[in-house]
Design a protein around this motif. Structure first.
Motif, PDB file in Angstrom:
ATOM      1  N   PRO A  16     -12.567  34.993  58.261  1.00 25.53           N
ATOM      2  CA  PRO A  16     -14.076  35.258  58.775  1.00 25.53           C
ATOM      3  C   PRO A  16     -15.093  34.733  57.580  1.00 25.53           C
ATOM      4  N   GLY A  17     -16.050  33.775  58.235  1.00 30.32           N
ATOM      5  CA  GLY A  17     -17.190  33.202  57.360  1.00 30.32           C
ATOM      6  C   GLY A  17     -16.674  31.801  56.665  1.00 30.32           C
ATOM      7  N   LYS A  18     -15.436  31.407  57.010  1.00 30.13           N
ATOM      8  CA  LYS A  18     -14.878  30.207  56.395  1.00 30.13           C
ATOM      9  C   LYS A  18     -14.667  29.297  57.595  1.00 30.13           C
ATOM     10  N   GLU A  19     -14.444  27.948  57.259  1.00 30.12           N
ATOM     11  CA  GLU A  19     -13.890  26.884  58.126  1.00 30.12           C
ATOM     12  C   GLU A  19     -12.409  27.040  58.428  1.00 30.12           C
ATOM     13  N   ARG A  20     -12.085  26.722  59.536  1.00 29.34           N
ATOM     14  CA  ARG A  20     -10.524  26.751  59.805  1.00 29.34           C
ATOM     15  C   ARG A  20      -9.900  25.763  59.063  1.00 29.34           C
ATOM     16  N   GLU A  21      -8.879  26.070  58.402  1.00 26.18           N
ATOM     17  CA  GLU A  21      -8.010  25.031  57.375  1.00 26.18           C
ATOM     18  C   GLU A  21      -6.717  24.739  57.767  1.00 26.18           C
ATOM     19  N   PHE A  22      -6.210  23.625  57.759  1.00 33.24           N
ATOM     20  CA  PHE A  22      -5.009  23.044  57.848  1.00 33.24           C
ATOM     21  C   PHE A  22      -3.872  23.854  57.133  1.00 33.24           C
ATOM     22  N   VAL A  23      -2.847  24.177  57.713  1.00 32.25           N
ATOM     23  CA  VAL A  23      -1.664  25.084  56.987  1.00 32.25           C
ATOM     24  C   VAL A  23      -0.304  23.900  56.935  1.00 32.25           C
ATOM     25  N   ALA A  24      -0.107  23.478  58.040  1.00 31.17           N
ATOM     26  CA  ALA A  24       1.352  22.673  58.193  1.00 31.17           C
ATOM     27  C   ALA A  24       1.324  21.926  59.565  1.00 31.17           C
ATOM     28  N   ALA A  25       2.176  20.921  59.795  1.00 30.97           N
ATOM     29  CA  ALA A  25       2.198  20.195  60.893  1.00 30.97           C
ATOM     30  C   ALA A  25       3.718  19.468  60.918  1.00 30.97           C
ATOM     31  N   ILE A  26       4.185  19.510  62.268  1.00 37.11           N
ATOM     32  CA  ILE A  26       5.299  18.621  62.440  1.00 37.11           C
ATOM     33  C   ILE A  26       5.153  17.780  63.702  1.00 37.11           C
ATOM     34  N   THR A  27       5.459  16.457  63.494  1.00 33.91           N
ATOM     35  CA  THR A  27       5.226  15.419  64.547  1.00 33.91           C
ATOM     36  C   THR A  27       6.376  15.483  65.452  1.00 33.91           C
ATOM     37  N   TRP A  28       6.205  14.655  66.601  1.00 33.51           N
ATOM     38  CA  TRP A  28       7.301  14.456  67.530  1.00 33.51           C
ATOM     39  C   TRP A  28       8.413  14.069  67.076  1.00 33.51           C
ATOM     40  N   THR A  29       8.453  13.186  65.910  1.00 30.36           N
ATOM     41  CA  THR A  29       9.526  12.736  65.135  1.00 30.36           C
ATOM     42  C   THR A  29      10.271  13.473  64.065  1.00 30.36           C
ATOM     43  N   PHE A  30       9.676  14.742  64.363  1.00 30.31           N
ATOM     44  CA  PHE A  30       9.916  15.830  63.101  1.00 30.31           C
ATOM     45  C   PHE A  30       9.740  15.589  61.710  1.00 30.31           C
ATOM     46  N   SER A  31       8.589  14.838  61.412  1.00 33.89           N
ATOM     47  CA  SER A  31       7.905  14.504  59.962  1.00 33.89           C
ATOM     48  C   SER A  31       7.136  15.802  59.998  1.00 33.89           C
ATOM     49  N   THR A  32       7.190  16.311  58.740  1.00 31.89           N
ATOM     50  CA  THR A  32       6.556  17.578  58.345  1.00 31.89           C
ATOM     51  C   THR A  32       5.317  17.193  57.199  1.00 31.89           C
ATOM     52  N   TYR A  33       4.290  17.978  57.374  1.00 28.59           N
ATOM     53  CA  TYR A  33       3.206  18.057  56.426  1.00 28.59           C
ATOM     54  C   TYR A  33       2.586  19.264  56.130  1.00 28.59           C
ATOM     55  N   TYR A  34       2.249  19.457  54.705  1.00 31.37           N
ATOM     56  CA  TYR A  34       1.761  20.749  54.273  1.00 31.37           C
ATOM     57  C   TYR A  34       0.555  20.842  53.586  1.00 31.37           C
ATOM     58  N   ALA A  35      -0.265  21.880  53.610  1.00 31.69           N
ATOM     59  CA  ALA A  35      -1.464  21.881  52.759  1.00 31.69           C
ATOM     60  C   ALA A  35      -0.943  22.273  51.276  1.00 31.69           C
ATOM     61  N   ASP A  36      -1.339  21.907  50.203  1.00 33.07           N
ATOM     62  CA  ASP A  36      -0.935  21.921  48.921  1.00 33.07           C
ATOM     63  C   ASP A  36      -0.813  23.477  48.356  1.00 33.07           C
ATOM     64  N   SER A  37      -1.532  24.247  49.230  1.00 30.85           N
ATOM     65  CA  SER A  37      -1.669  25.687  48.907  1.00 30.85           C
ATOM     66  C   SER A  37      -0.529  26.433  49.436  1.00 30.85           C
ATOM     67  N   VAL A  38       0.424  25.550  50.382  1.00 34.21           N
ATOM     68  CA  VAL A  38       1.564  26.585  50.949  1.00 34.21           C
ATOM     69  C   VAL A  38       2.916  25.812  50.528  1.00 34.21           C
ATOM     70  N   LYS A  39       2.814  24.554  50.125  1.00 32.98           N
ATOM     71  CA  LYS A  39       3.918  23.940  49.859  1.00 32.98           C
ATOM     72  C   LYS A  39       4.936  24.738  48.942  1.00 32.98           C
ATOM     73  N   GLY A  40       6.032  24.533  49.502  1.00 31.05           N
ATOM     74  CA  GLY A  40       7.181  25.384  48.913  1.00 31.05           C
ATOM     75  C   GLY A  40       7.320  26.725  49.074  1.00 31.05           C
ATOM     76  N   ARG A  41       6.428  27.113  49.968  1.00 29.84           N
ATOM     77  CA  ARG A  41       6.475  28.863  50.320  1.00 29.84           C
ATOM     78  C   ARG A  41       6.681  28.763  51.962  1.00 29.84           C
ATOM     79  N   PHE A  42       5.907  27.692  52.428  1.00 28.24           N
ATOM     80  CA  PHE A  42       6.093  27.700  53.970  1.00 28.24           C
ATOM     81  C   PHE A  42       6.783  26.556  54.690  1.00 28.24           C
ATOM     82  N   THR A  43       7.375  26.746  55.697  1.00 31.88           N
ATOM     83  CA  THR A  43       8.192  25.773  56.432  1.00 31.88           C
ATOM     84  C   THR A  43       7.848  25.915  57.771  1.00 31.88           C
ATOM     85  N   ILE A  44       7.548  24.718  58.188  1.00 26.01           N
ATOM     86  CA  ILE A  44       7.337  24.626  59.858  1.00 26.01           C
ATOM     87  C   ILE A  44       8.551  23.761  60.327  1.00 26.01           C
ATOM     88  N   SER A  45       8.898  24.233  61.773  1.00 28.25           N
ATOM     89  CA  SER A  45       9.940  23.778  62.377  1.00 28.25           C
ATOM     90  C   SER A  45       9.665  23.957  63.915  1.00 28.25           C
TER      91      SER A  45
END
Length: 116
Positions: A40-69
């Motif tokens: 609340p009160g802050k902008e929406r921020e990116f956390v993680a993404a996975i493409t249709w080719t299964f490439s993955t991307y993470y925000a620095d703040s969650v790298k190593g802790r979060f996994t998208i699949s």
């Protein structure tokens, strides 16, 4: 495409949660899927993404802790969140982007609360 996020809840710091986002529609495999979060009160921020080719991307703040699949057979994308911190507290949203387009479809959000 319609998106339904689930799996949020209250967890202690250091704990884990797995968020799920179920999609409708027949072309799920052609979408990039993302997770975003908002406090609340802050902008929406990116956390993680996975493409249709299964490439993955993470925000620095969650790298190593979060996994998208994703599981295209179930039309579902997951966000496994480990070593949760109070700073991870937010409403988490899943979103879909058709191939090279921007995120045009959003789920309703699920609350994640991490207590210290």
């Amino acid at each position: 495409v319609q998106l339904q996020a689930s799996g949020g809840g209250l967890v202690q710091a250091g704990g884990s949660l797995r968020l799920s986002c179920a999609a409708s529609g027949s072309t799920f495999s052609s979408y990039a899927m993302g997770w975003f979060r908002q406090v609340p009160g802050k902008e929406r921020e990116f956390v993680a993404a996975i493409t249709w080719t299964f490439s993955t991307y993470y925000a620095d703040s969650v790298k190593g802790r979060f996994t998208i699949s994703r599981d295209n057979s179930l039309k579902t994308v997951y966000l496994q969140m480990n070593s949760l911190e109070p700073e991870d507290t937010a409403v988490y949203f899943c979103a879909a982007a058709y191939k090279g387009n921007s995120y045009g479809f959003w789920g309703q959000g699920t609350q994640v609360t991490v207590s210290s």
